[in-house]
Every structure is written in structure tokens, then in C-alpha cells.
Design an enzyme around this catalytic site. Sequence first.
Site, PDB file in Angstrom:
ATOM      1  N   GLU A 250      -8.931  -9.997   4.015  1.00 40.92           N
ATOM      2  CA  GLU A 250      -9.321  -8.620   3.714  1.00 40.92           C
ATOM      3  C   GLU A 250     -10.714  -8.569   3.108  1.00 40.92           C
ATOM      4  OE1 GLU A 250      -6.354  -6.292   1.709  1.00 40.92           O
ATOM      5  OE2 GLU A 250      -7.737  -4.636   1.335  1.00 40.92           O
TER       6      GLU A 250
ATOM      7  N   GLU B 299       0.121 -12.478  -1.599  1.00 39.83           N
ATOM      8  CA  GLU B 299      -1.319 -12.539  -1.840  1.00 39.83           C
ATOM      9  C   GLU B 299      -1.665 -13.781  -2.663  1.00 39.83           C
ATOM     10  OE1 GLU B 299      -2.736  -8.917  -3.621  1.00 39.83           O
ATOM     11  OE2 GLU B 299      -1.996  -7.678  -1.977  1.00 39.83           O
TER      12      GLU B 299
ATOM     13  N   LYS C  81       4.995 -11.332   3.154  1.00 44.25           N
ATOM     14  CA  LYS C  81       3.565 -11.618   2.920  1.00 44.25           C
ATOM     15  C   LYS C  81       3.330 -11.701   1.420  1.00 44.25           C
ATOM     16  CE  LYS C  81       0.185  -8.390   3.685  1.00 44.25           C
ATOM     17  NZ  LYS C  81      -0.461  -8.194   2.380  1.00 44.25           N
TER      18      LYS C  81
ATOM     19  N   SER D  13       0.848  -1.206   0.000  1.00 41.06           N
ATOM     20  CA  SER D  13       0.000   0.000   0.000  1.00 41.06           C
ATOM     21  C   SER D  13       0.881   1.253   0.000  1.00 41.06           C
ATOM     22  CB  SER D  13      -0.944   0.007   1.205  1.00 41.06           C
ATOM     23  OG  SER D  13      -0.233  -0.227   2.402  1.00 41.06           O
TER      24      SER D  13
ATOM     25  N   ASP E 250       5.531  -6.936   2.340  1.00 43.19           N
ATOM     26  CA  ASP E 250       4.829  -7.469   1.163  1.00 43.19           C
ATOM     27  C   ASP E 250       5.802  -7.746   0.028  1.00 43.19           C
ATOM     28  OD1 ASP E 250       2.094  -7.773   1.586  1.00 43.19           O
ATOM     29  OD2 ASP E 250       1.705  -5.636   1.346  1.00 43.19           O
TER      30      ASP E 250
HETATM   31  O1  KIV Z   1      -0.443  -3.393   1.712  1.00 49.41           O
HETATM   32  C1  KIV Z   1      -1.144  -3.314   2.739  1.00 49.41           C
HETATM   33  O2  KIV Z   1      -1.186  -2.302   3.431  1.00 49.41           O
HETATM   34  C2  KIV Z   1      -1.935  -4.491   3.106  1.00 49.41           C
HETATM   35  C3  KIV Z   1      -2.937  -4.310   4.193  1.00 49.41           C
HETATM   36  C4  KIV Z   1      -4.108  -3.576   3.684  1.00 49.41           C
HETATM   37  C5  KIV Z   1      -3.316  -5.583   4.809  1.00 49.41           C
HETATM   38  O3  KIV Z   1      -1.777  -5.517   2.543  1.00 49.41           O
END
Ligand code: KIV
Length: 271
Positions: A189, A122, A120, A52, A90
Site C-alpha cells: 500500500e 498487517e 490478512k 476499512s 482482515d
Molecule cells: O482494509 C482495507 O480496505 C485494506 C485495503 C485498503 C487494502 O486493507
Amino acid sequence: MSTYKEVKRITTHVLHEMKARGEKISMLTAYDYSMAKIIDHAGIDIILVGDSASNVMAGHETTLPITLNEMIYHASSVVRAVNRALVIVDLPFGTYQGNSIEALNSAIRIMKESGAHGVKLEGGSEIIESIERILSAGIPVMGHLGLTPQSIYKFGTYVVRAKENEEAKKLIEDAQLLEQTGCFGIILEKIPAELAEDVSKSLTMPVIGIGAGAGCDGQVLVSHDMLGINNDFNPRFLRKYHNLYQEIYGAVGAYIEDVRSGDFPNNKEQY
Ligand code: KIV
């Protein structure tokens, strides 16, 4: 029962223990040193260096454009600030899908170059090979199911996911697969609260929700959203704890006025 002050460093093991004890887990995003320092000091359990950052930091419309180098830059800034929280990063779009060797290399770069504690990704069954390979290198992996923003062009909209039986069934299967494969936790989410609660109860790994209701083992929000820095984003699931947009706007306005009027700096503010 241990409180957050007694725990020196949050590990994936501590998170599992928290779930087993029924203690809720708190998680927020951070992308820079100064914000991460405050959030960590306040006692957050997990800091997510989310992709994000692509929206919040760089102003892109989606999370797709952010690069691995940019994620490493944000993550290393955060890691330098953190004493207690678990820092999860991420893997950005295009660095792990469809090629498990590339996924492993991306995860290794994040761990080596930023000093973060895990990554993390997806998705569920479609990226399971990538997850297995990353786990085989001893890197903790967190899953992310439901609304997965890297697939926004497939979904076409940011509406609630898994409302229909077929998608809910696939989500349940994916969550079980991620646990069996060895993920230490998952994010759910924007899915119905009842479904998220069922998934949380059926798993031993912690389930962290965003727009997924109170039945999850913990909650995550984008820090800029919950602090009210971002004025334009007002989904139902978001609780705003402050209106930093107004605060900063007011402070900047006062500074401009003081400079223009010659009030700043005064005698005590110069050498
Ligand atoms: O990238 C992010 O901030 C996220 C959250 C919304 C869980 O993946």
C-alpha cells in the site's frame, strides 16, 4: 489461457497460476451481502472484507476500533453472497500482534464463524510468529506492507511509505520473509511504483497494489472509493469509476419531492 468465466472458484492456487501466466488479479473490498453479490457476479478475483469497514461502514476516523465480532459479522454477510471470488478477511487491530496463540484463535474464529477463505495481517518480521502459527492450522494468510493503517499513530500521517532507502530495504526483506514463511500473497500500500515493481518481480507469490503503481500483479481498491460513494477521499492513486454519491443524492431528492407532492405512490403502485 483461461478466462474468469471458465474458472469456477478462485483459490490461492489459481492466483499463483495467474501470476505465473502474467494475468493481472483484480481485488475490491466488500462488507455486506448486496455489494458482495454484485462485485462477485461482475467477476472480481478476490473480495477483501477489509478493516476499512471501520471507516466506511461505521464512520470511525481510523481502522483501529473495529472488533473481531464486527469483522465476523461483515465477513459472514459477504461469504453468503459469493460464488466465485476468494474471500479474505482482515484480522483487526489488537487480535494478532504480540501473541501468536491469540492470533491463531482470532483467525480460527474468522474461518469457522464466517466461512471466509483466508485472513490478512498487517506487518512483517514483527508479526512473523503469529503468521507461522496461523499457517500451521492450514489457514491461508495474506501479508500487508507499506502503509499499514493499523499503525497510523506510529506513522502520524497517511503519506507514501518506503521512499527512503532504509524503509525500502526493510520492506523488501519483509516481503521475502512473508513469501518464505508461506503467505499466499501480499498487499503493498502506497509505496513508490518502482519499488513495488521490483518486489513483485522478485517474488513468486502475487503482489496486489493500492497506490503502488502498475508493476504489481494485481490491484485493490476500496469499493466505496472507486464507486464515488465517498465524496471526501480523493488521493492521487484513486480512479473513480462512478459518482454514486451524486446518483444516490439525486434519487433520494426525487423521492422526497414525490412523497411531499403526493405523486408517490400512484394508482399502479398500490393495492
Ligand atoms: O482494509 C482495507 O480496505 C485494506 C485495503 C485498503 C487494502 O486493507
